[in-house]
Design a protein around this motif. Sequence first.
Motif, PDB file in Angstrom:
ATOM      1  N   LEU A  96       0.824  -1.207   0.000  1.00  0.00           N
ATOM      2  CA  LEU A  96       0.000   0.000   0.000  1.00  0.00           C
ATOM      3  C   LEU A  96       0.859   1.257   0.000  1.00  0.00           C
ATOM      4  N   GLU A  97       1.952   1.236   0.753  1.00  0.00           N
ATOM      5  CA  GLU A  97       2.840   2.401   0.806  1.00  0.00           C
ATOM      6  C   GLU A  97       3.480   2.689  -0.545  1.00  0.00           C
ATOM      7  N   ARG A  98       3.668   1.650  -1.340  1.00  0.00           N
ATOM      8  CA  ARG A  98       4.293   1.811  -2.660  1.00  0.00           C
ATOM      9  C   ARG A  98       3.270   1.996  -3.785  1.00  0.00           C
ATOM     10  N   GLY A  99       2.016   2.070  -3.424  1.00  0.00           N
ATOM     11  CA  GLY A  99       0.980   2.210  -4.436  1.00  0.00           C
ATOM     12  C   GLY A  99       0.690   0.928  -5.187  1.00  0.00           C
ATOM     13  N   LEU A 100       1.042  -0.221  -4.591  1.00  0.00           N
ATOM     14  CA  LEU A 100       0.790  -1.517  -5.210  1.00  0.00           C
ATOM     15  C   LEU A 100      -0.494  -2.115  -4.644  1.00  0.00           C
ATOM     16  N   THR A 101      -1.303  -2.702  -5.502  1.00  0.00           N
ATOM     17  CA  THR A 101      -2.496  -3.412  -5.059  1.00  0.00           C
ATOM     18  C   THR A 101      -2.097  -4.809  -4.619  1.00  0.00           C
ATOM     19  N   PRO A 102      -2.280  -5.153  -3.335  1.00  0.00           N
ATOM     20  CA  PRO A 102      -1.949  -6.517  -2.907  1.00  0.00           C
ATOM     21  C   PRO A 102      -3.056  -7.487  -3.287  1.00  0.00           C
ATOM     22  N   VAL A 103      -2.659  -8.615  -3.859  1.00  0.00           N
ATOM     23  CA  VAL A 103      -3.576  -9.720  -4.130  1.00  0.00           C
ATOM     24  C   VAL A 103      -3.089 -10.871  -3.257  1.00  0.00           C
ATOM     25  N   VAL A 104      -3.856 -11.206  -2.241  1.00  0.00           N
ATOM     26  CA  VAL A 104      -3.390 -12.124  -1.198  1.00  0.00           C
ATOM     27  C   VAL A 104      -4.009 -13.502  -1.376  1.00  0.00           C
ATOM     28  N   THR A 105      -3.158 -14.512  -1.427  1.00  0.00           N
ATOM     29  CA  THR A 105      -3.590 -15.905  -1.498  1.00  0.00           C
ATOM     30  C   THR A 105      -3.426 -16.525  -0.119  1.00  0.00           C
ATOM     31  N   LEU A 106      -4.455 -17.198   0.365  1.00  0.00           N
ATOM     32  CA  LEU A 106      -4.420 -17.750   1.721  1.00  0.00           C
ATOM     33  C   LEU A 106      -3.891 -19.176   1.772  1.00  0.00           C
TER      34      LEU A 106
END
Length: 383
Positions: A96-106
């Motif tokens: 988020l700080e780098r302007g990246l959208t995180p896509v999280v796999t559980l």
Amino acid sequence: MVDFLWGVAGSAHQTEGNNVASDMWALENRPGSPMAERSGDACDSYHRWAADLDLVRSLGFDSYRFSVEWARVEPVEGRVSLAALAHYRRIVEGCLERGLTPVVTLHHFSSPQWFQQDGGWLASSAVERFRRYVRAVAPILDGVTWVCTINEPNMLAMVATMLKADRPAGGVAGAMPPPDQDVADALAAAHRAARAELTGFMTGWTIANQGFEAHEGAVAERDAWAWPREDQFLEVAKGDDFVGVQAYTRVLVGRDGALPVPEEARRTLTGWEFHPAALGNAVRYTAERVPGVPILVTENGIATADDAERIEYTSAALDGLRAAMDDGADVRGYLHWSLLDNYEWGSYLPTFGLVSVDRRTFARAAKPSAHWLGAERARILGP
């Protein structure tokens, strides 16, 4: 298309290193293991994740798919590691700080060893155990929109069949034996349970799409072959917020089942057929099977030591993706596999990465394909 995700992907076990509490670690290190190589330190991304995120941003991408490792979060049943949760929260915040959208796999293939020893996905408590893990992770996902519950459940279930027969898990997923149906059913139940815990997120699971094609008119045989290995898992995705498409190659199906890769075919380092049309075809197929469900390309790439070949393959794959979108497929993003040359479930030889990793120093070096793909968004999607 301002909201279209343009990014890269990786997974915890393949990049972090020393995932010592997992079933995969135990499998790699057991006497007579079917794995030719151990993951070991992998890419040391457990410590170098910030540098990896800096690379993603500097190369022109806006999204990063990574996985949370259940075996780190819950190394002993019922004992949640607050330090592990804090670690993955830092990665979310770093995105988020780098302007990246995180896509999280559980769940990306690996589970805690205690889970596997007590029956794995066939245990009566498996679904509730996974739900409890998801419940523990959910609070650290503030600011995350996209959550993949389980990576390639069809592959997991097919590997379960192979491990039951004590056969090494390898090759193209679509040419494997049919999945263990009890495992497939448990994974579907676990996915639904996870979705129930993840209100407020865009949730879905990702499917290994194998591009089944009928050989010499074997349409009925192809359909019968595809149902247990792919279609039943797509059926589960109906009503999800999205479905992940993961496409690399195709599988020809004849009267007696899957056929070997043709002798004259061009091949990748995994032995798969060089077939960039697989991506567009998989997107079209998925859109037809689950109409109305948005598609996120969560994996696409090529194992090659020739970076020019990587650009050739990916360029053609993206052309196919663009054509499918022009024909109406609702695609929300493209995440390339993979950011790094990482551990590929038994070997470091198949290099999928846009970035090479020195196996001794862990130094990263972006390949020409990384810079090329970072700038390719404008050609595919427009300014």
